[in-house]
Every structure is written in C-alpha cells, then in structure tokens.
Design a protein around this motif. Structure first.
Motif, PDB file in Angstrom:
ATOM      1  N   UNK A 115       0.811  -1.225   0.000  1.00 57.76           N
ATOM      2  CA  UNK A 115       0.000   0.000   0.000  1.00 57.76           C
ATOM      3  C   UNK A 115       0.840   1.269   0.000  1.00 57.76           C
ATOM      4  N   UNK A 116       2.063   1.214   0.518  1.00 51.35           N
ATOM      5  CA  UNK A 116       2.959   2.370   0.444  1.00 51.35           C
ATOM      6  C   UNK A 116       3.849   2.219  -0.785  1.00 51.35           C
ATOM      7  N   UNK A 117       4.035   3.264  -1.564  1.00 53.03           N
ATOM      8  CA  UNK A 117       4.772   3.153  -2.831  1.00 53.03           C
ATOM      9  C   UNK A 117       6.162   2.544  -2.692  1.00 53.03           C
ATOM     10  N   UNK A 118       6.910   2.907  -1.627  1.00 50.85           N
ATOM     11  CA  UNK A 118       8.266   2.355  -1.511  1.00 50.85           C
ATOM     12  C   UNK A 118       8.229   0.880  -1.131  1.00 50.85           C
ATOM     13  N   UNK A 119       7.207   0.435  -0.418  1.00 50.16           N
ATOM     14  CA  UNK A 119       7.058  -0.991  -0.135  1.00 50.16           C
ATOM     15  C   UNK A 119       6.681  -1.759  -1.404  1.00 50.16           C
ATOM     16  N   UNK A 120       5.865  -1.152  -2.219  1.00 51.13           N
ATOM     17  CA  UNK A 120       5.464  -1.770  -3.489  1.00 51.13           C
ATOM     18  C   UNK A 120       6.681  -1.955  -4.398  1.00 51.13           C
ATOM     19  N   UNK A 121       7.426  -0.862  -4.573  1.00 53.74           N
ATOM     20  CA  UNK A 121       8.602  -0.921  -5.440  1.00 53.74           C
ATOM     21  C   UNK A 121       9.638  -1.891  -4.876  1.00 53.74           C
ATOM     22  N   UNK A 122       9.800  -1.892  -3.554  1.00 53.73           N
ATOM     23  CA  UNK A 122      10.771  -2.785  -2.935  1.00 53.73           C
ATOM     24  C   UNK A 122      10.403  -4.248  -3.099  1.00 53.73           C
ATOM     25  N   UNK A 179      -1.526   6.949   3.680  1.00 54.60           N
ATOM     26  CA  UNK A 179      -2.781   6.665   2.985  1.00 54.60           C
ATOM     27  C   UNK A 179      -3.806   7.696   3.442  1.00 54.60           C
ATOM     28  N   UNK A 180      -3.800   8.834   2.766  1.00 60.59           N
ATOM     29  CA  UNK A 180      -4.579   9.981   3.225  1.00 60.59           C
ATOM     30  C   UNK A 180      -6.077   9.675   3.287  1.00 60.59           C
ATOM     31  N   UNK A 181      -6.535   8.696   2.490  1.00 58.05           N
ATOM     32  CA  UNK A 181      -7.966   8.379   2.519  1.00 58.05           C
ATOM     33  C   UNK A 181      -8.385   7.807   3.872  1.00 58.05           C
ATOM     34  N   UNK A 182      -7.425   7.263   4.641  1.00 59.88           N
ATOM     35  CA  UNK A 182      -7.768   6.732   5.958  1.00 59.88           C
ATOM     36  C   UNK A 182      -8.127   7.831   6.954  1.00 59.88           C
ATOM     37  N   UNK A 183      -7.740   9.080   6.656  1.00 57.67           N
ATOM     38  CA  UNK A 183      -8.153  10.199   7.511  1.00 57.67           C
ATOM     39  C   UNK A 183      -9.671  10.346   7.539  1.00 57.67           C
ATOM     40  N   UNK A 184     -10.325   9.888   6.478  1.00 56.52           N
ATOM     41  CA  UNK A 184     -11.781   9.976   6.434  1.00 56.52           C
ATOM     42  C   UNK A 184     -12.426   9.036   7.446  1.00 56.52           C
ATOM     43  N   UNK A 185     -11.636   8.119   7.975  1.00 58.09           N
ATOM     44  CA  UNK A 185     -12.083   7.194   9.013  1.00 58.09           C
ATOM     45  C   UNK A 185     -11.550   7.600  10.384  1.00 58.09           C
ATOM     46  N   UNK A 186     -10.285   7.961  10.444  1.00 61.46           N
ATOM     47  CA  UNK A 186      -9.627   8.160  11.747  1.00 61.46           C
ATOM     48  C   UNK A 186      -9.390   9.618  12.110  1.00 61.46           C
ATOM     49  N   UNK A 187      -9.650  10.547  11.198  1.00 56.53           N
ATOM     50  CA  UNK A 187      -9.278  11.943  11.428  1.00 56.53           C
ATOM     51  C   UNK A 187     -10.315  12.802  12.102  1.00 56.53           C
ATOM     52  N   UNK A 188     -11.472  12.244  12.430  1.00 57.18           N
ATOM     53  CA  UNK A 188     -12.548  13.049  12.993  1.00 57.18           C
ATOM     54  C   UNK A 188     -12.158  13.625  14.352  1.00 57.18           C
ATOM     55  N   UNK A 189     -12.450  14.901  14.535  1.00 60.07           N
ATOM     56  CA  UNK A 189     -12.182  15.557  15.814  1.00 60.07           C
ATOM     57  C   UNK A 189     -10.769  16.065  15.979  1.00 60.07           C
ATOM     58  N   UNK A 190      -9.897  15.831  14.992  1.00 60.77           N
ATOM     59  CA  UNK A 190      -8.485  16.203  15.123  1.00 60.77           C
ATOM     60  C   UNK A 190      -8.143  17.395  14.233  1.00 60.77           C
ATOM     61  N   UNK A 191      -6.993  18.013  14.578  1.00 57.20           N
ATOM     62  CA  UNK A 191      -6.329  18.938  13.670  1.00 57.20           C
ATOM     63  C   UNK A 191      -5.080  18.249  13.141  1.00 57.20           C
ATOM     64  N   UNK A 192      -4.719  18.520  11.876  1.00 54.91           N
ATOM     65  CA  UNK A 192      -3.589  17.849  11.235  1.00 54.91           C
ATOM     66  C   UNK A 192      -2.520  18.862  10.851  1.00 54.91           C
ATOM     67  N   UNK A 193      -1.274  18.590  11.267  1.00 52.86           N
ATOM     68  CA  UNK A 193      -0.173  19.520  11.024  1.00 52.86           C
ATOM     69  C   UNK A 193       1.033  18.783  10.454  1.00 52.86           C
ATOM     70  N   UNK A 194       1.907  19.542   9.789  1.00 55.15           N
ATOM     71  CA  UNK A 194       3.173  19.003   9.284  1.00 55.15           C
ATOM     72  C   UNK A 194       4.299  19.307  10.266  1.00 55.15           C
ATOM     73  N   UNK A 195       5.178  18.339  10.490  1.00 55.61           N
ATOM     74  CA  UNK A 195       6.468  18.558  11.147  1.00 55.61           C
ATOM     75  C   UNK A 195       7.471  17.625  10.486  1.00 55.61           C
TER      76      UNK A 195
END
Length: 458
Positions: free
Chosen positions: A115-122, A243-259
């Motif tokens: 499911x992750x591109x580098x795992x697929x290629x590997x 897998x950004x689509x999983x945020x539609x399941x697990x992201x409710x109620x949260x704020x999302x930030x980059x670090x």
C-alpha cells in the motif's frame, strides 16, 4: 454479553471493578461476520474497558461515574469502519491491487503488503519481478521458498509475512516471546507531581494529545481521545507516505499539522509542543524515535507527567520486535489467516481487528495513565502491539464462522452511521461506539487533510 472480559483487560492495568460501575454490553454473540474468531466479543470488551476508563476520569473531575454501554454489532462494525466511509457518495480506495497472498515454490503462501509506494517498489525489486503487475509479482514469488522470501522482504525494509498455522507460530521464537507479554501494560518512566484534570464539560476537555501515527491503530487511538474532548494534534511529515484516505475514518475531531524531523526547526517545534502535551502517541518501531531524541524517557524529561503511548506491530520484546508489519501481515504470521481459511488457502479476516483493537487499547492505556497521574503523579509509558492483540484474540477461542453474515443488515447498520461536512467533503462514517450516560461522545470538528492546521496547540 458478559462484562468479565472488559474487566479482565482493566485488571491487567490494576483497575478492579467498582461498586458504582455501570457497564452494559448489549447485542447477541459472535459471530457477527463470517469469521471463526471472536472479534465482536474482543472489540466490545476493549471498548467497554475504554468506556469505564472515561467514566473514571469523569468521576475524578466531578465525583460522579457514568453509565457505559457498548453494542456488539456497533463494536464489530467498528473493526472495519474504514469500509463504511463514503466521500461525496463514493467509496475511497485504500488497498493497492498488488497487496495479497502469493504462492511460493515450496507450497507455502506469502502475504505481501504494497500500500505504500516504496514498499510496493521494494517488493517487486526484491522478488525479481519482470514488471509491475500482480501477475509479474506472482511469477517472481513462485520461484522462492517461503521462509527465504519472507526474510528477504524483511531484510529489504519492506513488509510481508509467511502464512503459518497457529501451532507453527506458537513454536516460533517470536511467538514464544510474545506469549510471555500481557495484552497491554503501563510502566512508570519518571517522577512528576500529581496533576488534576483540566476544567471543562467533557472528560478530556483541555487534555492535549500529540498524535504521531499513521495507518489505523495509532490514528484510531487518537480518534477515541478526540471523541471524548481531547485536543488532538495529528502530526505527519510531507515526505513520508501516508494513505490519506484513511483520515476519512480516523481523522474526525483532530487537527492535522506538518512537522519534518529531518530539519532542526522541526525537532524544536516538536519539543516545544511536547512540553505542553499530556499524551504522546507514536506508532513507530521500538527505538525509531529514540534515535531522534524522542524516546519515552527523553520525552518524560522534556515534560514530566506526560503519558507516552507506544503502538507497534511486533511488540517490544523478541527477535522480531524491530520488524515492520501491518494488521494483514500479523494475521498471517500468527495463524489467524490460516484458521480463517486454510494453511493452503489462507484468507484474511473480514475485519482489521488487530489494528482497531490495538488503537482502542492505546487509548485505554492513556486514559488509565491519566488517572494515575491525577492520583499518584509520575510519567507513564503504555505499550501495545498488533501481535499481542493477535495472541489475545486467539486465546478467546473460535466459533462457527458459517453462522456469521457477510454484512450487517441495513436496519442494523444505518443507525450506526453519521455524516459530517468539512475540508474533505461530505463524509459518511461510523458514529462513536461507546455510549456514555452523561457526556455523549462526539467529534467537535470534521476530519481535515494532512497539514491543514498549524503545528501549535489550540
């Protein structure tokens, strides 16, 4: 349903039944879906324990416990909640078509995760596939013996596992090591004065949770905290696959930030945020964050009194503790998939029970540790893994899978669903499962894409 299993989980954390507990588990019994494993019982018990831990915090705040109720069908559905998500009426795709079982030269089956591109290629590169199709990967894997391709995938920092029987796993060195571990544990990692819970009208009002996790288990843990009022900051890095689509399941109620921890500024930002956090949940392999200065002990030195939750695939002890893994892989290596189907025709479970239950247990540990901080002080570490959940699930025994259904009846499913509208569009998703008598769980904000919010506390 009997509440004993929920209390047995809490008992591992030193929490005994109280005279004023009011826990009700409703519904029938397993199987709900077509699986021999008691996934509904396990999910309901874990969520029942979560509900009691939330009630404990409310008691510490107000002097009053809360009635807690968990329905078996809702708990079981929650173990595949990502499959119920619709975005603007359409179902997002979260599985790469190359992920799955592959026969090997010696008559075994290898489950490879791509499911992750580098795992697929590997995986394609390591197996020696002449092309990037499922057929090409299958032809390549068929030239390998099972144990050899499993080791090669692990050595190549990719993700896969050989399908084993339960007996074979129980005799495996890592299976033996994990069998000695509890389902979940909490260890004290530092001294700190006792802290009262922040004021507010929800059990976790004012509690700050730093959520450095990906995929399902860790983000599910953060979602449970968010539905009970915590300020959850979900942190990711732009360069890491997600897998950004999983945020539609697990992201409710949260704020999302980059670090970005590759940069000194990112490290300093994370340190500054952790100094003001109450909970730090991370889903990386043991030792990964320690190399960047964020081991549980290092974080406790930054912020005495913090609760550090560590979720991983294979646990903190044993020869595979540093191995990469996901729910689907752990199902196969531990014999769950062979029992779901057969050793020569394995099938994964119809739910991702290991991920979601590990997430519930991670949240449970955080809640219990917060209560300890109120009553005793101290900094605490909670440890949970997918493989420990697999061992626990197997210990519950099996049922007749044929008695289960392929899907919940519409009349049962529809009341479990809700809709929210936000930056990701109109989302249909499951409601919180745990029903609380005084502070009903809810999501105070809709799910948002990665990096939407600034890396700061609200």
């Amino acid at each position: 349903m009997n509440t004993d299993l929920a209390y047995s989980i809490l008992g591992q954390l030193g929490r005994s039944p109280r005279a004023d507990d009011r826990l009700t588990l409703t519904g029938g019994d397993d199987p709900v879906f077509q699986t021999p494993w008691r996934v509904g019982t396990a999910g309901a018990a874990a969520l029942g324990a979560v509900g009691l831990a939330v009630s404990d915090l409310w008691r510490l705040k107000t002097g009053r416990p809360q009635p807690v109720s968990v329905d078996l069908a809702a708990a079981t559905a929650s173990l595949r909640s990502n499959t119920y998500v619709l975005r603007n009426g359409e179902r997002p795709v979260s599985w790469d078509p190359l992920s799955g079982h592959y026969p090997t030269r010696d008559g075994r089956h290898m489950f490879i995760h791509t499911n992750h591109p580098h795992h697929r290629a590997g995986a394609l590169r390591i197996a020696g596939a002449e092309g990037d199709t499922r057929e090409a990967l299958a032809a390549a894997v068929a030239k390998w013996d099972g144990l050899a391709i499993e080791q090669a995938i692990a050595d190549g920092c990719c993700v896969g596992g050989l399908t084993r029987s339960r007996d074979e796993w129980n005799a495996h060195p890592h299976g033996i090591a994990v069998a000695k571990l509890p389902l979940i544990d909490i260890v004290k990692i530092g001294e700190a004065p006792a802290e009262p819970l922040p004021h507010g009208d929800r059990p976790l009002s004012g509690v700050r949770a730093f959520d450095l996790t990906r995929v399902l288990a860790g983000p599910t843990s953060g979602r449970v905290l968010a539905e009970n009022g915590a300020d959850v900051l979900h942190v990711a890095a732009p360069h890491l696959p997600y897998q950004a689509e999983l945020l539609m399941d697990t992201g409710h109620g949260k704020r999302c930030a980059w670090i970005d921890l590759r940069e000194a500024a990112g490290v300093e930002t994370m340190k500054a945020l952790l100094k003001k956090a109450d909970i730090f949940t991370q889903g990386y392999r043991p030792g990964t964050l320690a190399a960047r200065g964020f081991s549980p002990e290092q974080v406790a030195a930054l912020r005495p009194g913090i609760v550090c939750v560590s979720l991983c695939a294979y646990g903190h002890e044993g020869p595979w503790s540093s191995r990469r893994g996901f729910d689907s892989i752990v199902q196969n290596v531990t014999g769950l998939a062979a029992t779901q189907g057969a050793l020569d025709k394995p099938r994964n479970l119809p739910v991702q029970a290991l991920d979601y239950i590990a997430g519930y247990l991670g949240a449970l540990g955080a809640l219990v540790a917060l209560a300890r901080r109120v009553e005793q002080g101290g900094s605490w570490q909670v440890r949970v893994s997918l493989v420990q959940v697999a061992h626990w699930l197997a210990s519950l025994g099996t049922v007749d899978a044929a008695q289960g259904a392929a899907e919940l009846p519409e009349a049962t499913l529809l009341p479990l669903l809700t809709e929210s509208v936000g930056p990701l569009g109109r989302l249909r998703h499951l409601k919180p499962v745990v029903q609380l008598g005084e502070t009903p769980a809810y999501y105070a904000r809709p799910a948002e894409p990665l990096g939407t919010s600034p890396a700061e506390w609200a």
